[in-house]
Design an enzyme around this catalytic site. Structure first.
Site, PDB file in Angstrom:
ATOM      1  N   HIS B   7      37.954  46.130  34.894  1.00  0.00           N
ATOM      2  CA  HIS B   7      38.348  45.651  33.561  1.00  0.00           C
ATOM      3  C   HIS B   7      37.218  44.900  32.878  1.00  0.00           C
ATOM      4  O   HIS B   7      36.254  44.485  33.532  1.00  0.00           O
ATOM      5  CB  HIS B   7      39.595  44.765  33.621  1.00  0.00           C
ATOM      6  N   HIS B  79      33.908  38.217  30.978  1.00  0.00           N
ATOM      7  CA  HIS B  79      33.343  38.772  32.210  1.00  0.00           C
ATOM      8  C   HIS B  79      33.697  40.239  32.349  1.00  0.00           C
ATOM      9  O   HIS B  79      34.538  40.763  31.603  1.00  0.00           O
ATOM     10  CB  HIS B  79      33.808  37.981  33.445  1.00  0.00           C
ATOM     11  N   GLU B 130      32.817  39.760  38.109  1.00  0.00           N
ATOM     12  CA  GLU B 130      33.864  39.597  39.115  1.00  0.00           C
ATOM     13  C   GLU B 130      33.844  40.837  40.002  1.00  0.00           C
ATOM     14  O   GLU B 130      33.667  41.957  39.508  1.00  0.00           O
ATOM     15  CB  GLU B 130      35.238  39.486  38.415  1.00  0.00           C
TER      16      GLU B 130
END
Lengths: 134, 134
Positions: B7, B79, B130
Site C-alpha cells: 500500500h 509511507h 514499511e
C-alpha cells in the site's frame, strides 16, 4: 474512474546511490538509468510485481523536481500515478468537480509514451497525482 | 527480497474530506473508516485493483502521524509498504547492510494483522518504508 496504481515516483538527489540502496540493500530488480530530457529527469524503474517504483534524478539546467529536492534534500516520495481509461473524460469530470489541473490542461506524452496530466496537490490532500491514459 | 507494493499511506488532517475527494471527485471505492487505537490512526482503505491506498487520520492524544501533519498541514504521502516473504530474514539482512530499523527492531502486528517493521527514512532516500510479512 480511478484505475490501477501505475507507479510511485521517488525524487532522489543521487540516482546511483539510490539505485544501490534498492538493488543491494533491498534486493530489487532495476532498469538501467534512462535520460528523459523532455521531462527534465533521469529515471530508473523498479518492478515490484504489481506496480512500479520510479527513482527520479534532475536532468538539465531546470528540472521539475528541483524545488522538491530543495525542500527535501535527502529525497522523498514525489508523486503517485493512477491509470484512467479516458484521460480527457477524466480531466473534464475533475474540472466539473472544481479540481485544478496543472499546466494548460492539455495532456502531455509521459515517460511511458502515453498521455498524462498532473492534478493540483492542494485539491488532493497535499498529494501530487499524475493521471495516465491506460 | 522486496516483494509487491502492499500500500501507499497518505496522512490527512480530515479523513471525511479526503474520503469525499477520493470517492466523489476521483470515483474510487472506499471502505468505511476503521479506528486502530493501538496504531493511533483511523484508516480508510481504497482498492485500486493492483494495490491499496490508505488514508490515515490521527486518532487519540498522541498519533505517530502528528509530526508529519504539523510539517504538512494539508496532508501528504506518509509511507510506502512492501511485502517481504520473511520479515525476520529481511530485518537481519538490512541490519547487516547497515540500514537502521525503527523502534526496538522487533516486528509489531500491523493494520492487516501481519508482522511489520519500519525502516529509517535517512537510509532510504528520504522515504519511510514499511515492510510487511507476506
Amino acid at each position: 474512474m480511478l484505475g490501477r496504481l501505475n507507479h510511485v515516483a521517488i525524487a532522489v538527489p543521487d540516482l546511483e546511490a539510490a539505485s544501490a540502496i534498492y538493488r543491494d540493500t533491498l534486493g530489487a530488480r532495476l532498469t538501467q538509468p534512462q535520460g528523459l530530457p523532455e521531462h527534465g529527469v533521469t529515471v530508473v524503474f523498479i518492478d515490484v510485481g504489481n506496480t512500479k517504483i520510479e527513482l527520479l534524478e534532475p536532468l538539465g539546467a531546470q528540472s521539475p523536481i528541483d524545488a522538491f529536492l530543495a525542500k527535501n534534500p535527502s529525497g522523498g516520495i514525489h508523486h503517485i500515478c493512477y491509470e484512467v481509461p479516458d484521460i480527457l473524460a477524466a480531466r473534464d469530470r475533475l474540472k466539473e468537480q472544481g479540481a485544478r489541473i496543472l499546466g494548460d490542461g492539455q495532456p502531455k506524452i509521459g515517460a511511458h509514451g502515453k498521455p498524462v496530466l498532473f492534478l493540483h496537490p492542494k485539491d488532493f490532500s497535499g498529494t501530487l497525482i499524475e493521471l495516465e491514459q491506460e
